[in-house]
Design a protein around this motif. Structure first.
Motif, short mmCIF file in Angstrom:
data_model
loop_
_atom_site.label_atom_id
_atom_site.label_comp_id
_atom_site.label_asym_id
_atom_site.label_seq_id
_atom_site.Cartn_x
_atom_site.Cartn_y
_atom_site.Cartn_z
N PRO A 191 -15.66 17.75 61.30
CA PRO A 191 -15.76 17.64 59.79
C PRO A 191 -16.34 16.30 59.40
N ASP A 192 -16.42 15.22 59.95
CA ASP A 192 -17.16 13.99 59.49
C ASP A 192 -18.39 13.97 59.90
N LEU A 193 -19.14 14.81 60.50
CA LEU A 193 -20.42 14.62 61.03
C LEU A 193 -21.46 14.91 59.96
N GLN A 194 -22.30 13.75 59.92
CA GLN A 194 -23.24 13.49 59.02
C GLN A 194 -24.66 14.44 59.34
N LEU A 195 -25.24 15.44 58.54
CA LEU A 195 -26.28 16.35 59.04
C LEU A 195 -27.30 16.33 58.21
N SER A 196 -28.34 16.42 58.59
CA SER A 196 -29.72 16.40 57.72
C SER A 196 -29.95 17.86 57.11
N ASP A 197 -30.74 18.26 56.29
CA ASP A 197 -30.94 19.37 55.79
C ASP A 197 -31.36 20.42 56.77
N ASN A 198 -32.30 19.91 57.68
CA ASN A 198 -32.87 21.01 58.75
C ASN A 198 -31.63 21.07 59.80
N GLU A 199 -30.76 20.22 60.11
CA GLU A 199 -29.74 20.20 61.03
C GLU A 199 -28.72 21.40 60.53
N ILE A 200 -28.70 21.24 59.26
CA ILE A 200 -27.44 22.43 58.61
C ILE A 200 -28.11 23.73 58.79
N ASP A 201 -29.50 23.74 58.26
CA ASP A 201 -30.19 25.11 58.46
C ASP A 201 -30.12 25.61 59.93
N ARG A 202 -30.22 24.85 60.90
CA ARG A 202 -30.20 25.44 62.39
C ARG A 202 -28.98 25.76 62.68
N LEU A 203 -27.87 25.48 62.17
CA LEU A 203 -26.33 26.00 62.28
C LEU A 203 -26.47 27.52 62.36
N LEU A 204 -27.44 28.22 61.60
CA LEU A 204 -27.28 29.57 61.18
C LEU A 204 -27.64 30.08 62.66
N PHE A 205 -28.30 29.49 63.58
CA PHE A 205 -28.64 30.14 64.79
C PHE A 205 -27.68 29.96 65.90
N LEU A 206 -26.39 29.71 65.54
CA LEU A 206 -25.41 29.23 66.57
C LEU A 206 -24.67 30.81 66.65
N GLY A 230 -35.00 34.42 46.98
CA GLY A 230 -33.76 34.31 46.38
C GLY A 230 -33.15 32.88 46.17
N SER A 231 -31.89 33.03 46.41
CA SER A 231 -31.06 31.50 45.87
C SER A 231 -31.33 30.45 47.10
N GLY A 232 -31.84 30.76 48.13
CA GLY A 232 -32.18 29.81 49.22
C GLY A 232 -30.78 29.60 49.82
N ILE A 233 -30.83 28.82 50.93
CA ILE A 233 -29.58 28.60 51.81
C ILE A 233 -28.54 27.71 51.14
N ASN A 234 -27.52 28.22 51.09
CA ASN A 234 -26.12 27.41 50.37
C ASN A 234 -25.68 26.41 51.42
N ARG A 235 -26.48 25.10 51.73
CA ARG A 235 -25.95 24.22 52.74
C ARG A 235 -24.74 23.89 52.79
N PRO A 236 -23.98 23.39 51.51
CA PRO A 236 -22.65 22.95 51.63
C PRO A 236 -21.61 24.12 52.24
N LYS A 237 -21.99 25.33 51.81
CA LYS A 237 -21.12 26.50 52.33
C LYS A 237 -21.35 26.57 54.13
N VAL A 238 -22.72 26.56 54.22
CA VAL A 238 -22.96 26.78 55.59
C VAL A 238 -22.23 25.82 56.63
N GLN A 239 -22.20 24.41 56.02
CA GLN A 239 -21.50 23.26 56.74
C GLN A 239 -20.02 23.56 56.81
N ALA A 240 -19.58 24.06 55.73
CA ALA A 240 -18.17 24.26 55.57
C ALA A 240 -17.74 25.25 56.61
N ILE A 241 -18.39 26.22 56.78
CA ILE A 241 -17.89 27.42 57.32
C ILE A 241 -18.08 26.98 59.03
N ALA A 242 -19.03 26.14 59.50
CA ALA A 242 -19.22 25.54 60.83
C ALA A 242 -18.01 24.69 61.02
N VAL A 243 -17.51 23.95 60.13
CA VAL A 243 -16.25 23.15 60.23
C VAL A 243 -15.24 24.01 60.40
#
Length: 726
Positions: free
Chosen positions: A507-522, A487-500
């Motif tokens: 809001p100002d936290l800098q995250l790596s791609d792996n850290e953004i992906d792990r937000l899905l498990f919260l 499919g389209s893969g993980i939309n990381r900007p959308k994931v981070q925006a939803i977490a914020v």
């Protein structure tokens, strides 16, 4: 003596195997659709599978199963005769029918009611494929008891029993009825295996006019009669338009338990029993004979056959002594669990004995050392054999997931091709059962969130049909199960925006791609815009992570924008024992799973480098790897020590991330028995389980990946996951 309930449960266990074969056959038929390369034998095998379930269900009066499978097999019969074409639409209906048949079996097994609406809808679809009005199961007409003759009845000769059946076979008129003469001699074990020939006779009677003669000559006096031993034989005569193959399928139920001889006449016969003999030319071979042998030793020499006799010859070869199936015994799973626990205690006892002899300074004596080594090897062999009793392939789990994919794709309105690989991979049965819910969540997310709609896929240059792949395999002593989509893969900007937006991260936290992906498990995290039947309630991936951790496993995400996402689940082969590296950490004994350790390193001062005030890394082949001091993580010491004097255990995660776990020394390498903390105490961050050592002390088994993430104090995601119990 087995009770009727025990025999009924055996039928349900056999249904599991039959349903597995049914799904395999339908998958093979579906795979042949694009190339139009259908194997007639595959369709025949699917038909026989449904027929077997129907026959067994009829034996126990399971009317819902009988009625539905009768209609199911009618469609399959038309398909194998070429009257119904196995295209994509038709096979999809057959898949749903197989799913419903599994539901009927499960409902009958648990004695719970099942919603009839879904079954009625499927019956209507099956009848539409068959092209006629709704069907019902063939009537079950009682057959008089042919075994009631007592010892005083005189001559125990063949007793003719005329059984009238008003049966009008479908399509009568064109085929010419034939007379089949059948001789059936049963083995002594027939009754003990839960079989009753009366059920076979009922199936035969549904095909035409049947006459049964029972041979009671082998029965002993009444005082010596054993009701569990079958000493009867029968002669049957059937006037029917059915084929000889139809008769053979009925007797498949007693294959290996009875010798059955079927002989078809070469002339037409009317309903009164008169026969107008049509003498075959003398140069033609006699009618073929199908034989099923109960006792291979009693088999007569096989006659020479021509190619025309090949089908019956192949069938007889199935029962050849050299090709007999392996004998199996079904055992209560609780007994296996008890045996595994006993073996675990045996392993602990062996460790205690070894430790005691070593402390007494007598282990070095040759006779004691030799006996101890032999004891250790025997304990290891017993342990391996017992563990294999619980080993089970993931095939049934994969078939269950195929149903989830079919149902989810219909709800989501997406076309999905489901692929599997590694179905023969074996894993502990308990692990398989507890994987159902996590895999269901992952697959639903892959279809609902991962795969694009057909029009979006076309716009992206992809095929309208998305692909979801489920695979399993062994890696480094663990089982790795992966679910991937294109499919389209993980939309990381959308994931981070939803977490914020949800207040999960700053809001100002800098995250790596792996850290953004792990937000899905919260807990409570969801990217769905609205609540649907599939998603949007914020419950899913956190459950996946929690369940996998309870199994001593871990889950990772790999995603490439526009190309798809892969969820990787790494699990232990068994929940009972593991190979561990026993280490000393600030005077405390801990165990590190060997499967997580890539290598051990005695560091050189030139390879150690400081990062900031407290963090330290080690250079390993031109790569810098962060060092995690287990003594500091678990608060066994307050101040860091000189790491040049420590041993570094290099561990690697599923995302190929590496850490160096610093320990004081390596004590030993051994198999340890896993004792869960979840049920007795609760979850402890960084700890997977506990074990009992040879000296009787308890040692914690660490989770290397979770421990390393606990040390990653710079990651807000790691801290948040830890605080959430992840």
């Amino acid at each position: 003596m087995s009770s009727l309930d025990d025999i009924k449960q055996t039928f349900f266990l056999e249904c599991e195997e039959l349903l597995e074969a049914l799904n395999d056959g339908l998958a093979d038929i579906e795979a042949a659709i694009p190339d139009d390369t259908f194997d007639t034998e595959t369709i025949n095998a699917v038909f026989r599978t449904v027929h077997s379930i129907k026959g067994g269900a009829a034996s126990f009066g399971l009317e819902p199963i009988v009625r539905f499978s009768h209609c199911f097999e009618t469609v399959l019969d038309l398909m194998r005769s070429g009257k119904v074409r196995p295209d994509t639409t038709n096979v999809r209906v057959l898949h749903r029918a197989a799913d419903h048949l599994a539901d009927l079996v499960a409902a009958s097994r648990s004695d719970t009611p099942l919603d009839a609406a879904a079954g009625d809808a499927l019956l209507a679809q099956l009848n539409a494929l068959a092209g006629h009005a709704p069907q019902v199961a063939a009537p079950v007409v009682p057959i008089p008891d042919v075994t009631s003759a007592g010892p005083d009845d005189g001559d125990l000769a063949f007793l003719p029993l005329a059984i009238p059946f008003d049966f009008d076979p479908a399509g009568a008129g064109e085929p010419i009825p034939r007379t089949f003469r059948i001789e059936m001699t049963c083995s002594r074990e027939l009754f003990a295996n839960g079989h009753d020939p009366v059920h076979l006779f009922r199936e035969l009677a549904a095909l035409g006019d049947l006459t049964v003669e029972a041979d009671l000559s082998a029965l002993p006096d009444f005082d010596a009669l054993d009701p569990l031993v079958c000493l009867l034989s029968w002669r049957l005569e059937l006037l029917s338009e059915a084929s000889e193959e139809d008769l053979r399928e009925i007797f498949e139920f007693v294959e290996g338990l009875a010798q059955v001889r079927i002989e078809a006449s070469s002339g037409a016969q009317d309903a009164t029993g008169s026969q107008d003999a049509v003498e075959a030319p003398h140069e033609l071979p006699p009618p073929p004979v199908a034989t099923f042998d109960a006792d291979p030793a009693a088999r007569p020499p096989a006659p020479e056959t021509s190619e025309a006799d090949a089908p019956s010859t192949r069938r007889e070869a199935k029962a050849a002594p050299g090709r007999a199936p392996k004998s199996t015994v079904r055992v209560d799973l609780d007994l296996v669990d008890s045996l595994i626990n006993i073996v675990g205690e045996l392993v602990i006892n062996q460790s205690v004995l070894s430790q005691s002899l070593s402390d007494a300074n007598v282990a070095h004596r040759s006779e004691i050392g030799g006996s101890l080594d032999e004891y250790k090897n025997l304990a290891l062999q017993i342990q391996e054999c017992v563990m294999s009793l619980r080993a089970q392939s993931v095939k049934q789990l994969f078939q269950r997931m195929a149903r989830i994919v079919r149902e989810t794709s219909e709800i989501a309105g997406k076309s999905v091709a489901f692929e599997t690989d590694g179905e023969d991979t074996e894993i502990d049965k308990t692990v398989i059962e507890r994987l159902i819910e996590p895999l269901t969540h992952i697959l639903r997310n892959a279809i609902d969130h991962g795969l694009e709609a057909p029009d979006r896929r076309r716009a992206a240059g992809k095929t309208p049909t998305g692909t979801v792949r489920l695979s399993a395999g062994h890696r480094s002593g663990r089982v790795v199960i992966e679910v991937s989509d294109d499919g389209s893969g993980i939309n990381r900007p959308k994931v981070q925006a939803i977490a914020v937006k949800k207040g999960l991260i700053a809001p100002d936290l800098q995250l790596s791609d792996n850290e953004i992906d792990r937000l899905l498990f919260l807990p409570g995290f969801s990217t769905a815009d609205s609540v649907t039947d599939l998603s949007g309630r914020g419950v899913g991936m956190d459950v996946v992570r929690s369940e996998i951790q309870k199994l001593g496993g871990r889950v990772g995400i790999f995603s490439h924008p526009g190309k798809g996402t892969t969820f990787s689940i790494s699990l232990p082969l068994t929940l009972a024992v593991l190979d561990g590296m026993v280490v000393d950490v600030a005077g405390q004994t801990m165990v590190v799973p060997i499967t997580s350790v890539v290598e051990t390193i005695r560091p050189d001062l030139s390879d150690l480098h400081m990062i900031g005030a407290t963090s330290q890394v080690i250079k390993v082949r031109d790569a810098l790897v962060p060092i995690v001091d287990l003594g500091m993580i678990f608060s066994y010491r307050d101040e860091p020590v000189d790491r040049a004097r420590m041993v570094i255990l290099l561990v690697e995660t599923e995302q190929s991330e590496r850490w160096g776990l610093a320990v004081d020394r390596i004590i030993d390498q051994r198999q340890v028995v896993i004792k869960s903390l979840e049920g007795n105490y609760g979850h402890v961050d960084g700890v997977a389980a506990a074990t009992i050592l040879g000296d009787g002390k308890i040692a914690l088994i660490i989770d290397p990946e979770e421990t390393a993430r606990m040390a990653d104090s710079g990651s807000a995601v790691a801290s948040l996951m830890s605080a959430a119990g992840g």
